[in-house]
Design a protein around this motif. Structure first.
Motif, mmCIF file in Angstrom:
data_model
loop_
_atom_site.group_PDB
_atom_site.id
_atom_site.type_symbol
_atom_site.label_atom_id
_atom_site.label_comp_id
_atom_site.label_asym_id
_atom_site.label_seq_id
_atom_site.Cartn_x
_atom_site.Cartn_y
_atom_site.Cartn_z
ATOM 1 N N ASN A 252 -10.104 -5.195 -0.477
ATOM 2 C CA ASN A 252 -9.058 -6.375 -0.818
ATOM 3 C C ASN A 252 -7.725 -5.566 0.217
ATOM 4 N N THR A 253 -7.995 -5.452 1.085
ATOM 5 C CA THR A 253 -6.936 -4.372 1.985
ATOM 6 C C THR A 253 -6.483 -5.169 3.794
ATOM 7 N N VAL A 254 -5.209 -5.054 4.178
ATOM 8 C CA VAL A 254 -5.656 -5.733 5.545
ATOM 9 C C VAL A 254 -4.158 -4.787 6.495
ATOM 10 N N TYR A 255 -4.670 -4.479 7.707
ATOM 11 C CA TYR A 255 -4.262 -3.312 7.882
ATOM 12 C C TYR A 255 -3.112 -4.538 9.518
ATOM 13 N N LEU A 256 -2.115 -3.960 10.110
ATOM 14 C CA LEU A 256 -1.874 -4.433 11.091
ATOM 15 C C LEU A 256 -1.726 -3.410 11.945
ATOM 16 N N SER B 204 3.277 3.115 18.845
ATOM 17 C CA SER B 204 2.260 3.021 17.911
ATOM 18 C C SER B 204 2.325 3.083 16.202
ATOM 19 N N LEU B 205 1.818 2.126 15.614
ATOM 20 C CA LEU B 205 1.948 2.095 14.511
ATOM 21 C C LEU B 205 1.145 1.301 13.329
ATOM 22 N N ARG B 206 0.634 2.361 12.727
ATOM 23 C CA ARG B 206 -0.229 1.039 11.932
ATOM 24 C C ARG B 206 0.260 0.921 10.502
ATOM 25 N N LEU B 207 0.416 -0.191 9.943
ATOM 26 C CA LEU B 207 0.459 -0.585 8.612
ATOM 27 C C LEU B 207 -1.221 -1.137 7.904
ATOM 28 N N SER B 208 -0.376 -0.427 6.715
ATOM 29 C CA SER B 208 -1.781 -0.813 5.930
ATOM 30 C C SER B 208 -1.412 -1.653 4.652
ATOM 31 N N CYS B 209 -2.041 -2.321 3.597
ATOM 32 C CA CYS B 209 -1.488 -3.299 2.276
ATOM 33 C C CYS B 209 -2.755 -3.169 1.792
ATOM 34 N N ALA B 210 -2.302 -2.697 0.508
ATOM 35 C CA ALA B 210 -3.791 -2.693 -0.453
ATOM 36 C C ALA B 210 -3.201 -3.437 -1.920
ATOM 37 N N GLY C 174 -5.777 -4.441 -9.204
ATOM 38 C CA GLY C 174 -4.933 -5.379 -10.022
ATOM 39 C C GLY C 174 -6.359 -5.768 -10.673
ATOM 40 N N ARG C 175 -6.443 -7.515 -11.207
ATOM 41 C CA ARG C 175 -7.700 -8.112 -11.397
ATOM 42 C C ARG C 175 -8.073 -9.212 -10.368
ATOM 43 N N ILE C 176 -8.774 -8.816 -9.862
ATOM 44 C CA ILE C 176 -8.857 -9.641 -8.361
ATOM 45 C C ILE C 176 -10.626 -10.604 -8.210
ATOM 46 N N PHE C 177 -10.141 -12.160 -7.952
ATOM 47 C CA PHE C 177 -11.158 -12.856 -8.293
ATOM 48 C C PHE C 177 -11.834 -12.414 -6.851
ATOM 49 N N SER C 178 -11.437 -13.044 -5.818
ATOM 50 C CA SER C 178 -11.198 -13.579 -4.709
ATOM 51 C C SER C 178 -9.140 -13.838 -4.155
ATOM 52 N N ILE C 179 -9.174 -13.580 -2.450
ATOM 53 C CA ILE C 179 -8.012 -13.804 -1.462
ATOM 54 C C ILE C 179 -8.114 -14.505 -0.621
#
Length: 121
Positions: free
Chosen positions: A76-80, A17-23, A26-31
């Motif tokens: 503002n982070t997504v994981y896999l 298993s592995l867990r990826l993260s992505c943060a 910057g200037r973020i209003f929404s995603i």
């Protein structure tokens, strides 16, 4: 300027298993939707999984039941989370944010730099 920074790739044995993260920073209003794509040597980039801002998910058939995508909107982070990894999962994994609003009306698409996942014994 908005950036996506990925982490968590590496070498793992088949079945591991592995867990990826992505943060996003910057200037973020929404995603809107965020997702993970991958590109294996000699192949085209393909969608692995995506998640909307309200939590709806979509997976490639090849990873259903093994991978789980999630996000923390406050960070503002997504994981896999990748379980039962197979050698054919070996690829560079890219994080994507489909629409990053940096004002209430203006947005752009942003890609991460990629993180290598190698599944091998």
């Amino acid at each position: 300027q908005v950036q996506l920074v990925e982490s968590g790739g590496g070498l793992v044995q088949p079945g591991g298993s592995l867990r990826l993260s992505c943060a996003a920073s910057g200037r973020i209003f929404s995603i809107n939707a965020m997702g993970w794509y991958r590109q294996a040597p000699g192949k085209e980039r393909e969608l692995v999984a995506a998640v909307t801002s309200d939590g709806n998910t979509n997976y490639a058939d090849s990873v259903k039941g093994r991978f789980t995508i999630s996000r923390d909107n406050g960070k503002n982070t997504v994981y896999l989370q990748m379980n039962s990894l197979k050698p054919e999962d070996t690829a560079v994994y890219f994080c994507n944010a489909e629409k990053v609003y940096y004002t209430r009306w203006s947005y752009l698409e942003v890609w991460g730099q990629g993180t290598l996942v190698t599944v091998s014994s």
